[in-house]
Write an enzyme that holds these catalytic residues in place. Structure first.
Site, PDB file in Angstrom:
ATOM      1  N   ARG A 119       0.832  -1.202   0.000  1.00 55.42           N
ATOM      2  CA  ARG A 119       0.000   0.000   0.000  1.00 55.42           C
ATOM      3  C   ARG A 119       0.871   1.257   0.000  1.00 55.42           C
ATOM      4  O   ARG A 119       1.891   1.309   0.707  1.00 55.42           O
ATOM      5  CB  ARG A 119      -0.930   0.016   1.218  1.00 55.42           C
ATOM      6  CG  ARG A 119      -1.888  -1.138   1.183  1.00 55.42           C
ATOM      7  CD  ARG A 119      -3.004  -1.042   2.199  1.00 55.42           C
ATOM      8  NE  ARG A 119      -3.716  -2.310   2.214  1.00 55.42           N
ATOM      9  CZ  ARG A 119      -4.595  -2.708   1.295  1.00 55.42           C
ATOM     10  NH1 ARG A 119      -4.883  -1.909   0.281  1.00 55.42           N
ATOM     11  NH2 ARG A 119      -5.175  -3.883   1.365  1.00 55.42           N
ATOM     12  N   ASN A 149       4.526   6.670 -13.485  1.00 54.20           N
ATOM     13  CA  ASN A 149       5.252   7.894 -13.796  1.00 54.20           C
ATOM     14  C   ASN A 149       6.654   7.524 -14.253  1.00 54.20           C
ATOM     15  O   ASN A 149       7.332   6.719 -13.604  1.00 54.20           O
ATOM     16  CB  ASN A 149       5.314   8.805 -12.565  1.00 54.20           C
ATOM     17  CG  ASN A 149       3.936   9.331 -12.192  1.00 54.20           C
ATOM     18  OD1 ASN A 149       3.190   9.783 -13.054  1.00 54.20           O
ATOM     19  ND2 ASN A 149       3.592   9.265 -10.919  1.00 54.20           N
ATOM     20  N   HIS A 199       7.576   1.437 -10.707  1.00 56.60           N
ATOM     21  CA  HIS A 199       6.398   1.021  -9.942  1.00 56.60           C
ATOM     22  C   HIS A 199       5.142   1.406 -10.686  1.00 56.60           C
ATOM     23  O   HIS A 199       5.075   2.441 -11.341  1.00 56.60           O
ATOM     24  CB  HIS A 199       6.388   1.641  -8.539  1.00 56.60           C
ATOM     25  CG  HIS A 199       6.605   3.119  -8.523  1.00 56.60           C
ATOM     26  ND1 HIS A 199       7.842   3.689  -8.702  1.00 56.60           N
ATOM     27  CD2 HIS A 199       5.747   4.155  -8.349  1.00 56.60           C
ATOM     28  CE1 HIS A 199       7.742   5.004  -8.633  1.00 56.60           C
ATOM     29  NE2 HIS A 199       6.477   5.313  -8.438  1.00 56.60           N
ATOM     30  N   HIS A 201       1.195   2.255 -10.121  1.00 57.62           N
ATOM     31  CA  HIS A 201       0.162   2.610  -9.141  1.00 57.62           C
ATOM     32  C   HIS A 201      -1.140   1.929  -9.559  1.00 57.62           C
ATOM     33  O   HIS A 201      -1.501   1.945 -10.739  1.00 57.62           O
ATOM     34  CB  HIS A 201      -0.110   4.117  -9.146  1.00 57.62           C
ATOM     35  CG  HIS A 201       1.044   4.975  -8.722  1.00 57.62           C
ATOM     36  ND1 HIS A 201       1.109   5.590  -7.490  1.00 57.62           N
ATOM     37  CD2 HIS A 201       2.173   5.346  -9.373  1.00 57.62           C
ATOM     38  CE1 HIS A 201       2.216   6.303  -7.398  1.00 57.62           C
ATOM     39  NE2 HIS A 201       2.878   6.179  -8.537  1.00 57.62           N
TER      40      HIS A 201
HETATM   41  P1  AMP Z   1       5.946   8.365  -8.058  1.00 55.98           P
HETATM   42  O1  AMP Z   1       5.682   9.835  -8.013  1.00 55.98           O
HETATM   43  O2  AMP Z   1       5.181   7.702  -9.172  1.00 55.98           O
HETATM   44  O3  AMP Z   1       7.423   8.039  -8.072  1.00 55.98           O
HETATM   45  O4  AMP Z   1       5.303   7.774  -6.745  1.00 55.98           O
HETATM   46  C1  AMP Z   1       6.023   7.390  -5.621  1.00 55.98           C
HETATM   47  C2  AMP Z   1       5.009   6.932  -4.609  1.00 55.98           C
HETATM   48  O5  AMP Z   1       5.686   6.220  -3.580  1.00 55.98           O
HETATM   49  C3  AMP Z   1       4.221   8.051  -3.933  1.00 55.98           C
HETATM   50  O6  AMP Z   1       2.822   7.840  -4.168  1.00 55.98           O
HETATM   51  C4  AMP Z   1       4.584   7.906  -2.443  1.00 55.98           C
HETATM   52  O7  AMP Z   1       3.506   8.188  -1.579  1.00 55.98           O
HETATM   53  C5  AMP Z   1       5.006   6.451  -2.375  1.00 55.98           C
HETATM   54  N1  AMP Z   1       5.930   6.103  -1.295  1.00 55.98           N
HETATM   55  C6  AMP Z   1       7.067   6.731  -0.949  1.00 55.98           C
HETATM   56  N2  AMP Z   1       7.666   6.104   0.074  1.00 55.98           N
HETATM   57  C7  AMP Z   1       6.896   5.032   0.378  1.00 55.98           C
HETATM   58  C8  AMP Z   1       6.969   3.988   1.347  1.00 55.98           C
HETATM   59  N3  AMP Z   1       7.981   3.914   2.222  1.00 55.98           N
HETATM   60  N4  AMP Z   1       5.985   3.064   1.367  1.00 55.98           N
HETATM   61  C9  AMP Z   1       4.946   3.137   0.508  1.00 55.98           C
HETATM   62  N5  AMP Z   1       4.827   4.093  -0.441  1.00 55.98           N
HETATM   63  C10 AMP Z   1       5.773   5.034  -0.504  1.00 55.98           C
END
Ligand code: AMP
Length: 122
Positions: A32, A91, A104, A106
């Site tokens: 999550r 992204n 990753h 989403h």
């Molecule tokens: P992006 O902008 O597509 O690189 O999204 C990175 C995502 O990682 C964001 O939605 C953050 O909220 C999420 N994120 C960052 N650190 C963690 C973590 N330790 N556990 C879960 N999600 C994370």
């Protein structure tokens, strides 16, 4: 660009920091999002060291790619998101504001999601 082994998802994969895990197999981990944007907000990551979708799509094996896609579909199914619908998004790079340099996906679900990209102001 070389893969940054100190990124937060690499630390999660090494077990150095915790995550709220929802799925794991040989090639994939899903957990999550720490700052959820929707009632269901899951991140699906390959276990291999791929910094972006561009890296993953060009360098990962066919088995890793197929396993990743199958896992993402299964995770959405198990979240009960198929009937009402969901959004998958990755992204890639600066214009997309990719924050974590480990590829990753989403998965957003659990409420009406609106338009994918806001139209420009007139
Ligand atoms: P992006 O902008 O597509 O690189 O999204 C990175 C995502 O990682 C964001 O939605 C953050 O909220 C999420 N994120 C960052 N650190 C963690 C973590 N330790 N556990 C879960 N999600 C994370």
């Amino acid at each position: 660009m070389a893969y940054d082994q100190s990124n937060i998802f690499a630390k999660i994969l090494r077990g150095e920091i915790p995550c709220d895990k929802v799925y794991e197999d040989e090639h994939v981990l899903a957990f999550r999002d720490i700052n959820p944007q929707t009632p269901t907000h899951v991140l699906v990551i390959p276990k291999g060291a791929y910094e972006s979708f561009d890296d993953f799509s060009s360098q990962a094996s066919a088995e890793e790619i197929a396993g990743f896609v199958r896992a993402a579909g299964q995770i959405a199914r198990e979240a009960g998101a198929v009937e009402a619908g969901y959004r998958i998004l990755a992204n890639n790079g600066p214009d997309a504001l990719q924050e974590v340099p480990h590829f990753h996906l989403h998965i957003f679900a659990g409420k009406p999601l609106g338009r994918m990209i806001k139209p420009p102001e007139k």
